[in-house]
Design an enzyme around this catalytic site. Structure first.
Site, mmCIF file in Angstrom:
data_model
loop_
_atom_site.group_PDB
_atom_site.id
_atom_site.type_symbol
_atom_site.label_atom_id
_atom_site.label_comp_id
_atom_site.label_asym_id
_atom_site.label_seq_id
_atom_site.Cartn_x
_atom_site.Cartn_y
_atom_site.Cartn_z
ATOM 1 N N LYS A 28 42.230 77.578 43.974
ATOM 2 C CA LYS A 28 42.893 77.200 45.219
ATOM 3 C C LYS A 28 43.010 75.538 45.590
ATOM 4 C CE LYS A 28 39.592 79.661 47.632
ATOM 5 N NZ LYS A 28 38.864 80.150 46.265
ATOM 6 N N ARG A 186 29.071 84.795 45.414
ATOM 7 C CA ARG A 186 30.119 84.245 46.214
ATOM 8 C C ARG A 186 31.240 85.324 45.945
ATOM 9 N NH1 ARG A 186 30.749 78.696 43.573
ATOM 10 N NH2 ARG A 186 32.605 78.769 44.246
HETATM 11 P P1 AP5 Z 1 39.287 75.313 41.895
HETATM 12 O O1 AP5 Z 1 40.489 74.775 41.816
HETATM 13 O O2 AP5 Z 1 38.173 74.420 42.377
HETATM 14 O O3 AP5 Z 1 39.102 76.698 42.673
HETATM 15 P P2 AP5 Z 1 38.972 77.057 43.842
HETATM 16 O O4 AP5 Z 1 39.604 78.456 44.202
HETATM 17 O O5 AP5 Z 1 39.229 76.114 44.950
HETATM 18 O O6 AP5 Z 1 37.395 77.528 43.777
HETATM 19 P P3 AP5 Z 1 36.024 77.150 44.577
HETATM 20 O O7 AP5 Z 1 34.847 77.774 43.687
HETATM 21 O O8 AP5 Z 1 36.255 75.702 45.000
HETATM 22 O O9 AP5 Z 1 36.485 77.914 45.751
HETATM 23 P P4 AP5 Z 1 35.403 78.561 46.878
HETATM 24 O O10 AP5 Z 1 36.419 79.190 47.679
HETATM 25 O O11 AP5 Z 1 34.271 79.416 46.382
HETATM 26 O O12 AP5 Z 1 34.831 77.173 47.458
HETATM 27 P P5 AP5 Z 1 34.814 76.478 48.687
HETATM 28 O O13 AP5 Z 1 34.428 74.947 48.281
HETATM 29 O O14 AP5 Z 1 36.062 76.782 49.470
HETATM 30 O O15 AP5 Z 1 39.049 75.556 40.404
HETATM 31 C C1 AP5 Z 1 37.741 75.944 39.777
HETATM 32 C C2 AP5 Z 1 37.494 75.476 38.503
HETATM 33 O O16 AP5 Z 1 38.461 76.045 37.420
HETATM 34 C C3 AP5 Z 1 37.896 73.884 38.257
HETATM 35 O O17 AP5 Z 1 36.898 73.508 37.388
HETATM 36 C C4 AP5 Z 1 39.202 73.724 37.821
HETATM 37 O O18 AP5 Z 1 39.584 72.807 37.094
HETATM 38 C C5 AP5 Z 1 39.368 74.941 37.189
HETATM 39 N N1 AP5 Z 1 40.767 75.600 37.319
HETATM 40 C C6 AP5 Z 1 41.473 75.672 38.322
HETATM 41 N N2 AP5 Z 1 42.760 76.258 37.814
HETATM 42 C C7 AP5 Z 1 42.558 76.726 36.540
HETATM 43 C C8 AP5 Z 1 43.463 77.452 35.675
HETATM 44 N N3 AP5 Z 1 44.773 77.820 36.098
HETATM 45 N N4 AP5 Z 1 43.274 77.545 34.505
HETATM 46 C C9 AP5 Z 1 42.124 76.894 33.889
HETATM 47 N N5 AP5 Z 1 41.049 76.379 34.536
HETATM 48 C C10 AP5 Z 1 41.389 76.176 36.002
HETATM 49 O O19 AP5 Z 1 33.734 77.000 49.736
HETATM 50 C C11 AP5 Z 1 32.333 76.850 49.121
HETATM 51 C C12 AP5 Z 1 31.410 77.243 50.268
HETATM 52 O O20 AP5 Z 1 31.594 76.715 51.842
HETATM 53 C C13 AP5 Z 1 31.570 78.817 50.464
HETATM 54 O O21 AP5 Z 1 30.957 79.619 49.618
HETATM 55 C C14 AP5 Z 1 30.969 78.925 51.880
HETATM 56 O O22 AP5 Z 1 29.456 78.941 51.956
HETATM 57 C C15 AP5 Z 1 31.589 77.641 52.601
HETATM 58 N N6 AP5 Z 1 32.997 78.078 53.192
HETATM 59 C C16 AP5 Z 1 34.128 77.493 52.884
HETATM 60 N N7 AP5 Z 1 35.115 77.917 53.612
HETATM 61 C C17 AP5 Z 1 34.459 78.688 54.468
HETATM 62 C C18 AP5 Z 1 35.182 79.418 55.480
HETATM 63 N N8 AP5 Z 1 36.396 79.470 55.679
HETATM 64 N N9 AP5 Z 1 34.167 80.123 56.434
HETATM 65 C C19 AP5 Z 1 32.921 80.255 56.113
HETATM 66 N N10 AP5 Z 1 32.140 79.577 55.135
HETATM 67 C C20 AP5 Z 1 33.119 78.760 54.101
#
Ligand code: AP5
Length: 229
Positions: A28, A186
């Site tokens: 994402k 998660r």
């Molecule tokens: P990346 O692009 O960072 O993936 P992502 O889907 O953004 O994954 P996240 O782990 O950041 O998402 P998340 O939703 O769990 O965390 P968030 O920060 O939103 O890619 C991941 C990795 O893969 C990178 O190394 C990248 O280089 C690699 N990659 C990407 N695409 C690729 C591809 N096509 N091929 C190969 N490699 C690839 O949330 C964190 C925490 O915040 C949550 O757990 C929660 O506690 C809190 N939080 C956030 N939003 C909310 C909400 N709306 N409500 C309540 N709590 C919330």
């Protein structure tokens, strides 16, 4: 014209409001960053806003630190209020990409109400799917710069100098919630609390599915052609 068949001006003065849904590691953040540049609209990431508050040790940061470290969700009322405030800022006038929000039906209802109050509409909700195995590999191998936040990956995007950011030379760190057991939690939380958004947005005719198990540029191209319709 870009190789994705879309001009950044294809939307002209029209605004664009997108939501990206997907499990941890779906890409994402990676896609939201590209889309934000391409369409010249901001990427609003709840995870980054919470991590920033934690780094700055604000009252919000102190409240949410333990929740993020455990891989759980921040309560809806805190998250909706934070995002409502952010979406009201001037840089969001032509739209935004929501990355990681909404994540529960309660948050989606909150967003719907906010949009109705502003007489605005979402253009599309993109659900990016990946396998659990791929999610584990992506998240546990991710390393972020402690200085500028740039994302690297031990296998898929290794830094030129071990342990140091390619962009600014800062030290690379593992996010506390990228440890294997927390990524599993998660994933579980996503399946339980976020997947109900798929029928929620399907019913509104907004949902479009994207296969995220492909290289980033292929996923980007697929998203662009879906948005173009
Ligand atoms: P990346 O692009 O960072 O993936 P992502 O889907 O953004 O994954 P996240 O782990 O950041 O998402 P998340 O939703 O769990 O965390 P968030 O920060 O939103 O890619 C991941 C990795 O893969 C990178 O190394 C990248 O280089 C690699 N990659 C990407 N695409 C690729 C591809 N096509 N091929 C190969 N490699 C690839 O949330 C964190 C925490 O915040 C949550 O757990 C929660 O506690 C809190 N939080 C956030 N939003 C909310 C909400 N709306 N409500 C309540 N709590 C919330």
């Amino acid at each position: 014209m870009t190789d994705h068949g879309l001009r950044t001006t294809d939307y002209g003065p029209k605004s664009l409001r997108l939501v990206l849904i997907g499990p941890p590691g779906a890409g994402k953040g990676t896609q939201a960053e590209r889309l934000a540049k391409h369409f010249n609209i901001p990427r609003l990431t709840t995870g980054d806003l919470f991590r920033q508050a934690i780094r700055k040790e604000t009252p919000l940061g102190r409240k949410v630190k333990g929740i993020l470290d455990a891989g759980h969700l921040v309560p809806d009322e805190i998250t909706i209020a934070l995002m409502a405030e952010r979406m009201e800022q001037k840089d969001c006038e032509s739209g935004f990409i929501l990355d990681g929000f909404p994540r529960t039906v309660g948050q989606a209802e909150g967003l719907k109400q906010w949009l109705e109050e502003k007489k605005l509409k979402l253009d599309s909700v993109l659900a990016v799917a990946i396998s659990q195995e791929e999610a584990m590999a992506r998240n546990t191998g991710r390393r972020q710069c402690s200085h500028c936040g740039a994302a690297h990956h031990l296998k898929f995007h290794p830094p030129r100098k071990e342990g140091l950011c390619d962009k600014c030379g800062g030290a690379l760190m593992q996010r506390p919630d990228d440890r294997e057991e927390t990524v599993r939690e998660r994933w579980r939380v996503y399946q339980q609390q976020t997947t109900p958004l798929i029928p929620f947005y399907q019913k509104q005719g907004l949902l479009q599915k994207v296969d995220g198990n492909r290289p980033p540029e292929k996923v980007f191209k697929a998203i662009c052609s879906l948005i173009k319709g």
